[in-house]
Design an enzyme around this catalytic site. Structure first.
Site, short mmCIF file in Angstrom:
data_model
loop_
_atom_site.label_atom_id
_atom_site.label_comp_id
_atom_site.label_asym_id
_atom_site.label_seq_id
_atom_site.Cartn_x
_atom_site.Cartn_y
_atom_site.Cartn_z
N LYS A 115 -11.41 9.04 -2.60
CA LYS A 115 -11.61 7.64 -2.24
C LYS A 115 -13.09 7.28 -2.32
O LYS A 115 -13.48 6.27 -2.90
CB LYS A 115 -11.10 7.44 -0.81
CG LYS A 115 -11.22 6.02 -0.29
CD LYS A 115 -10.93 5.96 1.20
CE LYS A 115 -9.58 6.57 1.50
NZ LYS A 115 -9.13 6.24 2.86
N LYS A 127 -14.00 14.19 7.45
CA LYS A 127 -13.18 13.48 8.44
C LYS A 127 -13.23 14.27 9.74
O LYS A 127 -13.50 15.46 9.72
CB LYS A 127 -11.73 13.39 7.94
CG LYS A 127 -10.90 12.34 8.62
CD LYS A 127 -11.07 10.95 8.01
CE LYS A 127 -10.36 9.89 8.82
NZ LYS A 127 -10.37 8.59 8.17
N ASP A 167 -11.79 5.28 12.97
CA ASP A 167 -10.46 5.38 12.36
C ASP A 167 -9.50 5.05 13.51
O ASP A 167 -9.91 4.40 14.49
CB ASP A 167 -10.23 6.80 11.80
CG ASP A 167 -8.95 6.92 10.96
OD1 ASP A 167 -8.96 6.45 9.81
OD2 ASP A 167 -7.93 7.45 11.44
N THR A 210 -11.93 -3.03 5.68
CA THR A 210 -10.76 -2.31 5.14
C THR A 210 -9.62 -3.28 4.86
O THR A 210 -9.00 -3.24 3.79
CB THR A 210 -10.32 -1.18 6.10
OG1 THR A 210 -11.46 -0.40 6.43
CG2 THR A 210 -9.27 -0.29 5.48
#
Ligand code: NDP
Length: 445
Positions: A115, A127, A167, A210
């Site tokens: 990504k 992450k 997130d 996003t």
């Protein structure tokens, strides 16, 4: 998959990472897409690049002790997977949710490599997160948890090393507590986190990025196929950051968003969701989506139902992984849905994707469609490095450009490798090539 090298590699990944099905699923999808690439370019096999790519550069796992409001000690687990730094510092969000374990963070970190590469910006893949559940906790408890989490994480990150973001379960409040703790521990004010508040180095349009990016991508995919958001009925899952701003942009682009959900159920409002009400419930009160009925008693709430049973033209899954299974995909197709674009990470199971592809549903995979968040995070890093801020319009225009380019680069890569229209393969291939070619330049390392 027919290529024996890739088949064997996948088996090794599964054996080595036992009990991590989400990670296996993410690797399998990428390896499948790479088949035509390695057949044409054996150098990617001979150099060992793909084997290196499926192994994280570093996995950090740590204890997060904190004290709750009753004075009781609680212990959670923290993770940071620094997956690949071939094209830039590790970059990727932190997820706080009870379902978090090493396999979830590895799947998300792996996806993030491709990504981030697709955005065209210099960011590697990483992450992190914790099995901590912010739901139902007081602000003071969330603060104490975030400070403890950052006390350990701060040893492993840095503005040029690894730059986490938000997130699931990590929004502006959590980023604020973590940034404050980092600054205090290191005595330096640097862009070590993104998604920061606007008064301390955040970027305009990051909150929206996003969801907006998802709609810019979808809009381009629709346009390229003679369709449009105008007049379309859209169903969106979730009602968090991504879902809220996808609702806003889809509405601005002429669609009517008729349903939203959370982990308890979904609401349907045929005249179009009232986003001010949703924002108040979710962003201010941190409440449940069923409270929407307090604002609009004529709307419908289905407790425990699956939002994909609602008839729509376009579906935007924006909640969590594997939320659309084969049955839901079939239901969407039967109800006339002609486009699905993923705001969440890996929300469609492989069987669901197969149903969409077989039935000619336009399908925008997460790696490409939700890259707007991380792209804008990278723009936040640029602004922090320059000690300068761009206007909302400047950031939004760059975001739009990036999303349109991601669509076309993915579509072009798919066509070049004989899979016209398959954006899953196209996104994986386009993302892979930049990372793999950088790794080739570094040799074995
Ligand atoms: P939020 O925490 O803001 O919202 C998550 C939403 O999804 C909530 O409505 C939540 O409901 C729902 N949800 C979460 N888990 C489940 C579940 N197991 N079943 C049903 N509903 C669930 O997160 P974000 O909006 O930030 O993230 C949503 C998705 O988008 C994730 O997959 C994330 O990885 C992805 N993403 C996010 C980016 C960002 O910039 N924020 C960037 C790229 C991808 P409830 O409150 O009931 O738990």
């Amino acid at each position: 998959m027919k290529n024996q090298y890739l088949i064997d590699l996948l088996e090794r990944v599964k054996a080595r990472n036992a009990g991590e099905p989400e990670f296996h699923q993410a690797v399998e999808e990428v390896l499948e897409s790479l088949e035509p690439v390695v057949e044409k370019n054996p150098k990617y096999i001979e150099s060992g690049v793909i084997e290196m790519l499926v192994e994280p550069e570093r996995v950090i796992k740590f204890r997060v002790p904190w004290v709750d409001d009753n004075g009781k000690v609680q212990v959670n687990r923290g993770f940071r997977v620094q997956f690949n730094s071939a094209i830039g510092p590790y970059k990727g969000g932190l997820r706080f949710h009870p379902s978090v374990y090493e396999g979830i963070i590895k799947f998300l970190g792996f996806e993030q490599i491709f990504k981030n590469s697709l955005t065209g910006l210099p960011i590697g893949g990483g992450k992190g997160g914790s099995d901590f559940d912010p739901k139902g906790k007081s602000d003071a408890e969330v603060m104490r948890f975030c400070q403890s989490f950052m006390t350990e994480l701060s040893k492993h990150i840095g503005a040029d090393t690894d730059v986490p973001a938000g997130d699931i379960g990590v929004g502006g409040r959590e980023i604020g507590y973590m940034f404050g703790q980092y600054k205090r521990l290191k005595n330096e004010f640097v862009g070590v986190l993104t998604g920061k508040g606007l008064t301390y180095g955040g970027s305009l349009a990051r909150t929206e990025a996003t969801g907006y990016g998802l709609c810019y991508f979808t809009d381009e995919m629709l346009r390229d196929n003679g369709k449009s958001f105008k007049g379309a009925k859209v169903v969106i899952s979730g009602s968090g950051n991504v879902a809220i701003y996808a609702t806003q942009k889809a509405t601005q682009l002429g669609a009517t968003v008729i349903a939203l959900s959370d982990s308890n159920g979904y609401i349907v409002d045929e005249k179009g969701v009232d986003l001010d009400a949703v924002k108040e419930i979710k962003e201010v009160k941190r409440g449940r989506i069923k409270e929407y009925l307090n604002y609009h008693p004529e709307a419908k709430y289905v407790d425990g139902g699956c939002v994909w049973e609602v008839k729509c033209d376009i579906a935007l899954p924006c909640a969590t992984q594997n939320e659309i299974n084969e049955e839901s995909a079939k239901k969407l197709v039967a109800n006339g849905c002609f486009a699905v674009a993923e705001g969440a990470n890996m929300p469609s199971t492989p069987e669901a994707i197969h149903v969409f592809q077989k039935n000619g549903v336009l399908f925008g995979p997460a790696k490409a469609a939700n890259a707007g968040g991380v792209a804008t995070s990278a723009l936040e890093m640029s602004q922090n490095s320059q000690r300068y801020s761009w206007t909302f319009e400047e950031v939004d225009a760059k975001l739009k450009d990036i999303m349109v380019n991601i669509y076309h680069n993915s579509a072009k890569a798919a066509e070049e490798y004989g899979m016209k229209g398959n954006l899953v393969a196209g996104a994986n291939i386009a993302g892979f090539l930049k990372v793999a070619n950088s790794m080739l330049a570094y040799g074995v390392c």
